[in-house]
Design a protein around this motif. Sequence first.
Motif, PDB file in Angstrom:
ATOM      1  N   HIS A  55      -0.188   1.926   4.056  1.00 44.91           N
ATOM      2  CA  HIS A  55      -0.270   0.258   3.627  1.00 44.91           C
ATOM      3  C   HIS A  55      -1.941  -0.088   3.938  1.00 44.91           C
ATOM      4  N   ALA A  56      -2.103  -0.353   2.690  1.00 46.95           N
ATOM      5  CA  ALA A  56      -4.291  -0.706   3.249  1.00 46.95           C
ATOM      6  C   ALA A  56      -4.916  -1.333   1.794  1.00 46.95           C
ATOM      7  N   THR A  57      -5.868  -2.164   2.089  1.00 51.68           N
ATOM      8  CA  THR A  57      -6.390  -2.434   0.654  1.00 51.68           C
ATOM      9  C   THR A  57      -7.436  -1.825   1.006  1.00 51.68           C
ATOM     10  N   ILE A  58      -7.900  -0.541  -0.510  1.00 49.11           N
ATOM     11  CA  ILE A  58      -9.549  -0.271  -0.529  1.00 49.11           C
ATOM     12  C   ILE A  58     -10.267  -1.343  -0.261  1.00 49.11           C
ATOM     13  N   VAL A 108      -5.131  -0.237  -7.696  1.00 50.08           N
ATOM     14  CA  VAL A 108      -6.666  -0.825  -8.425  1.00 50.08           C
ATOM     15  C   VAL A 108      -7.033  -1.230  -6.840  1.00 50.08           C
ATOM     16  N   ASP A 109      -6.640  -1.998  -6.173  1.00 44.62           N
ATOM     17  CA  ASP A 109      -7.020  -2.572  -4.550  1.00 44.62           C
ATOM     18  C   ASP A 109      -6.228  -2.513  -3.756  1.00 44.62           C
ATOM     19  N   ARG A 110      -5.434  -1.655  -3.764  1.00 45.05           N
ATOM     20  CA  ARG A 110      -4.368  -1.324  -2.466  1.00 45.05           C
ATOM     21  C   ARG A 110      -3.334  -0.558  -2.299  1.00 45.05           C
ATOM     22  N   VAL A 111      -3.014  -0.175  -1.630  1.00 46.78           N
ATOM     23  CA  VAL A 111      -2.145   1.241  -2.112  1.00 46.78           C
ATOM     24  C   VAL A 111      -1.299   0.763  -0.615  1.00 46.78           C
ATOM     25  N   ASN A 112       0.452   1.293  -0.938  1.00 48.08           N
ATOM     26  CA  ASN A 112       1.527   0.585  -0.299  1.00 48.08           C
ATOM     27  C   ASN A 112       2.299   2.347  -0.024  1.00 48.08           C
ATOM     28  N   HIS A 113       1.776   3.107  -0.192  1.00 47.41           N
ATOM     29  CA  HIS A 113       2.170   4.594   0.538  1.00 47.41           C
ATOM     30  C   HIS A 113       1.716   5.631   0.676  1.00 47.41           C
ATOM     31  N   PRO A 144      -0.443  -4.220   7.621  1.00 44.50           N
ATOM     32  CA  PRO A 144       1.148  -3.359   8.576  1.00 44.50           C
ATOM     33  C   PRO A 144       2.118  -2.589   7.541  1.00 44.50           C
ATOM     34  N   VAL A 145       2.643  -1.541   8.490  1.00 42.08           N
ATOM     35  CA  VAL A 145       2.936  -0.355   7.589  1.00 42.08           C
ATOM     36  C   VAL A 145       4.658  -1.576   7.897  1.00 42.08           C
ATOM     37  N   VAL A 146       5.554  -1.013   6.812  1.00 38.35           N
ATOM     38  CA  VAL A 146       6.501  -1.337   6.515  1.00 38.35           C
ATOM     39  C   VAL A 146       7.818  -0.438   6.207  1.00 38.35           C
TER      40      VAL A 146
END
Lengths: 828, 169
Positions: A55-58, A108-113, A144-146
Amino acid sequence: MTLVDEPQTEPAKEIGQARRRKEDARLITGKTTWTDNMVLPGMLHMAVLRSPVAHATISHLDVSAAQARPGVVAVYTGADLADEQGSIPCAWPVTPDMVNPGHPSIAVDRVNHVGEAVALVVARSRTAAVDALEAIDIDYESLPVVLDMEQAVQEGADLVHAHTSSNTSYHFVFDAGEAGTGTDTDQAFADAEVTVSRRFVQQRLIPAFMEPRSVVVQPVGDNYTMWSATQVPHILRVMLASVTGVPEHKLRVIAPDVGGGFGGKLQVNPEEILSLLVARRLGKPVKWTETRSESLMTAHHGRDQVQFIDVAADREGNVKALRVRLLADMGAYLRLITPGVPALGAFMFPGIYKFPAYRFECDGVFTNKVPTDAYRGAGRPEATFAIERIMDELAVELGMDPLELRRKNWINADEFPFTTVAGLSYDSGDYGMATDQALELLGYDELRAEQQRRREGGDPVQLGIGFSTFTEMCGLAPSRVLGSLAFGAGGWEQASIRMLPTGKVEVVTGSTPHGQGHETAWSQIVADSLGVPFDDVEVLHGDTAISPRGLDTYGSRSLVVGGTAVVKAAEKVVAKARKVAAHLLEASEDDLEFRGGSFSVKGTPGASIPIQQIAGAVFAAHDYPEGIEPSIDAEATFDPENFSFPHGTHICAMEVDTETGHVTIRKYACIDDIGTIVNPLIVEGQIHGGLAQGISQALYEEAIYDADGNLTTGTFVDYLVPSAMDLPHFDTGNTVHPATSNPLGAKGVGEAGCIASTPAVVNAALDAVRHLGVTDIRMPLTPERVWRAIHLGGDGGDRAAEGSNAYGGARTTESGVESATGTQGGAQ
Amino acid sequence: MTQITVRVDGVSYTDDVEPRTLLVHHLREQLGKVGTVVGCDTSNCGACTVHLDGQSVKSCTVLAVQADGSEVTTIEGVAEGGVLHPVQKAFHEMHGLQCGFCTPGMIMASIDLLKENPSPSELEIREGIEGNLCRCTGYQNIVRAVQQAAGEMGSHGTHTAPETTGAQA
């Protein structure tokens, strides 16, 4: 009236014969057409850079160095494709207010897994593409990782998707009282003499089909042909059109030889979208083939539920009510039927039992993991596990034999058709007969005696016997029912039959096999329907240009729905041919008899014509009746009016070494009723394979994420697909109570073994060690967990899961539900 | 680039390969021997099993340059003159495959197993094919197939199978 007795020998029936498969000839000689075999002139290779964080923004992305690498044709980022990539479709909005955050194929600007695509390299060779990935410069800013579902649904929890108000995608309820199919559930619990509550964990699994996913896209002008290792070329074509805007009639999708799927290839994959977008941009053929690590990390997973199950009964063991509350892990996004998998299970929790009251609730929960979706059984294994486990727990509470409790509550053979508390109409079966035969096959009495001896002797290796008396809903699905559940498509299937001039027969099916043996089974059906030789039939499938309409293969639907469409098409062929035969034989249609592939005039020996010859006659078209077209080809679409309900009794005898925690299946016996059997060889094979996967869930498999959201089971070193040494011999058999919902009488066999076996195995292990105070062991039953459950109490799962979030934690505040960190407390 | 010469299924090929090229990629991508497949990247699944100088190897675990001067037999080369190898025939007859993706490796491993142990027990067969994963069959019919092939090869010697490719029982 016949004057002369004609020979009345019935032609040998193909249906029911253990025909060796037609498919094998190419598969055992290596003359196969896997997608990755495909090579086209000018073909480019795509490689995908994937997020190493959950979980992060690029914060920074520079691809210029990769662009300059030798052989690299193009590099794309999410920003490059943002305007054209759309969203991976979700076809099953299970509630009107379900939250779908959208699913970009490339971030595009954020990763979720971990594993989400962040950049693409397209190069002249696969190695050049992969090499260039290393030259991409990318930075992430962690969020933060959920991971833990039970934490994710709390007030104030960190969010997977910042633009949503919670991590809950939907709250789906089925209440039998409200639906009019049962009485008030809460009242039933309030009135109950006995209640038992349990929290079960359905661990996350990976379908792990053997052929990695692969896609080739060839642009020809503004048309595109896609070869893909998919179960669903027809669904994929529609969805590609809706996502990318390429008009549907400009798209052709081909599923060539496909190496297994198990639901894992029932998907519209990000990489399929991306391959098409890249091929469109470059005007060149593009191939993408995943590595096994990519597959385990990014192809959808299955299961992953926390189940809170309450059952109510009277002291005599009559069940009174069932209450189910689920937390179902969606992962980071909703894919094709992600939210629908637990909802499909909603109708199967009551199993084969006559519950007067039932309530089901499910929260679909977002976490920073790869999405879940269909895996062999899809919702029904989860349901079957819960009901078959809780029936054992109830039996213990009541001091009853688990089989006696089941017999007392199941639907009796003379009660079919039976409408269940979930509103399903079970059409046929005999649970008692299947159980009696399974007991015989197992050698039950002898094993029970041995169990007693080992118990009395204090043997370190204890023996247990576990049951699963299950049913499932198959033959997906009646289109109107799917409509009422808000599913985005129907459940019909199509077939057409082409009678070639030489009398050979082409059968085109919309059902798309990937190991199930359609080419053989469909040939058997047509051989019987048309009276033509088995070898004269060719079955065509898996290409939207050849098989224009279809809904593909999943949900044990192929034979039940697709096979019936073949039967219906054959009936139309015979009806058309009858008119031509009457004309050629100069007889009335009513005087014709169709038998063994020939029309003959009743009472006129010698006056006959084979249907294969009629095919030639209408091709020549020199002499055919006025007013009809010169063709006997036909097509049919079959939409079932009900599901089919295979059932069976599975019994596992399990040895548990109490000193090491090692479990060994001593014997496994099952009797399945799948209705009419077209090919017993294929049926047995399907049962075996299903058993392997269901047993493997119980004993071996688990997709584990660590506390940072990294998949730690990302290779076959860590994700334990069982080998031949890990599985027992299976003793299998069948009872046959034909389905009433289709003319074949078939019920479907693809998922039976997988759905039924898991609870039988766990119940067996518990039966072996329950006298030692063990009431649950969390799957998979690793030696460590079994040992800990025996020696330290609890379900053995916590220590093994320490440092990971494999189960979404193991905490609960539910009253009446044991904390997984404490010892199991037994029933209320 | 390194030049290597490998004899594959009876044909000699001389090619330039990158030193890092795996044998399986050389077979598939340079020689077009796509009957042999890649199922994993950790040498666990065995789908890529071929015979290298008569020994079964996972061709993802061998560099192409290591095969220089060697003889390779793939699934495409085990049937002679259109006559199926008894192991191929047995896989067909005993329904030892479903999707067929693991089948090339499974057959190659089984042939090697029977060469070393012509009449294996069920347990020995299970041990012998432990390095080859199948997700479809649950292995029971694969074990049966190897048993049947062992019986046939034991009573007739190898390669006396009468059935040709595609023949139906």
